[in-house]
Design an enzyme around this catalytic site. Sequence first.
Site, short mmCIF file in Angstrom:
data_model
loop_
_atom_site.label_atom_id
_atom_site.label_comp_id
_atom_site.label_asym_id
_atom_site.label_seq_id
_atom_site.Cartn_x
_atom_site.Cartn_y
_atom_site.Cartn_z
N TYR A 80 0.84 -1.20 0.00
CA TYR A 80 0.00 0.00 0.00
C TYR A 80 0.87 1.25 0.00
CZ TYR A 80 1.11 0.56 5.00
OH TYR A 80 1.76 0.75 6.20
N GLY A 82 0.92 4.87 2.00
CA GLY A 82 0.32 5.55 3.15
C GLY A 82 -0.27 6.90 2.79
N HIS A 173 1.86 -8.69 -1.95
CA HIS A 173 2.85 -8.37 -0.91
C HIS A 173 4.22 -8.03 -1.49
CE1 HIS A 173 4.98 -9.32 3.07
NE2 HIS A 173 4.02 -8.47 3.40
N LYS A 175 7.36 -6.11 -2.95
CA LYS A 175 7.88 -4.74 -2.81
C LYS A 175 9.08 -4.58 -3.75
CE LYS A 175 5.69 -5.88 1.06
NZ LYS A 175 5.80 -5.39 2.40
N ASP A 180 14.01 3.62 -14.23
CA ASP A 180 14.82 3.37 -15.42
C ASP A 180 15.49 2.00 -15.28
OD1 ASP A 180 13.95 5.75 -16.43
OD2 ASP A 180 15.73 6.88 -15.88
#
Length: 513
Positions: A80, A82, A173, A175, A180
Amino acid sequence: RSSWLLLAPLLTPPVPVITAPPCSLCPEGAHRFQWIRNLVPEFGISSSHVRVLSSPAEFYELLKAQIRAAKQRVVMASLYLGTGLLEQELVDCLEETLEKSLQAKGSPDLRVSILLDYTRGSRGRKNSRTMLIPLLQRFPEQVRVSLFHTPNLRGLLRLLIPERFNETIGLQHIKVYLFDDNVILSGANLSDLYFTNRQDRYVLLRDSPEIADFFTELVDAVGDVSLQLQQDDTVQLMEGMVHPYQGDKVAYCEIANRRVMEVINSARTRQELLHAKTFHSSEPASSLLPQQGSQASGALKPEPDTWIYPLIQMKPFGIQIDEMVTETLLTEAERDARIYLTTGYFNLTQAYMDLILGTRAEYRILLASPEVNGFFGAKGVAGAIPAAYVYIEHQFYSEVCYLQQQERVQLQEYSRAGWTFHAKGLWLYLAGSDLPCLTLIGSPNFGYRSVHRDLEAQVAIVTENKALQQQLHQEQEQLYLCSGVVSSSTFEQPNRYVKLWVKLVTPLIKNFF
């Protein structure tokens, strides 16, 4: 003995067929891990392109600098975004960079693609969606926001489970933060805590176009099977796509599997061809590698001394590559090898626990003390989650003691005033070595959720370079310095008291957190 025989039950059709047993190519040093390329693409790079970060502030400043410098693409996958001032500053950076691109001569080159989880990103009135809508409105041709919705949250279940609790069914989940040809792999989300006082891990891979292309394609693939955020805060499907929770679940998962496996297999084929050209040609290896644009002097790109292997886990789609590689690493770890394993949420799968307790390597497992658990002090039922983790930890420690493995398997708790702990991954030290030659870094927590419910990605970084090994060693030491060794007296402390109802409920719900 081939360790693949031990993993036979996990070998499902969507996963590439293994063509060579591990350790058969180069049994010594870092090269012993080349068996991983039988499953995923292998990217050879120079260790000088790898930088290990150590703090949330460093991570945040790097994100802003990379956004400002981006010319062609910004790709960000997170649980997500914030809604605080620091997150707004990130959005402002994106807006400024897009504005600059728009004002450049000709058509704007910059494309921004953001992948978040639908349930977590929609929580509350002000949420990830409302933060990003202004970008969609201002730059409709350049910005894409995809919201992944697990196919397992559907029907009556979706209607009955309230907001926040619905996130236990399954999440996006991964990340990955990509600008570039620069890629940041981490376990950190795009939220102010992760920019200030929530300790995680972060690694920057600079000037790595093949790796950047791979993760761009992976995020695009998951984005294509996700819901697309619109300017009016509604969501739409990509044309011709099966709906993730209203359509046929089997059909949706088959399409998603095919889409993601195409990315993995095509990159693997590309890298195999490059490897074959480089290592089986009569020309010197360095002469076949492409020139670096930044090296105007005409110097050749250095030969790789570091290898990156992306490990994907998407059990809802039948993709279990990360699980297979992790289990094999634990299985193959030799006597006197040391594995430093860390997780912010200590809730290992039974398979991982059995391997740790039943194999020969030494383990130093770093986990969060109750006070640095992300759920510490939470309202309602969530406030009992740290106690549930204490109970799980105590059960595992009791098993270690019962098997008289306390010397070989050691638990350590991270504790730091005013901070929370979210770091995950492992460092592998071969027998007789003071430095690690392999690390796993990314989103998985080694728990049930990571293996069975959520979409996860991490990389195995394997290196022969002493300077990079030293960086990884210092990262490990810095984290473990803030810890104390767990003993039986740890669980006698007042803050380790676990209420009876938590003990009774934990076995029933441990697969959801």
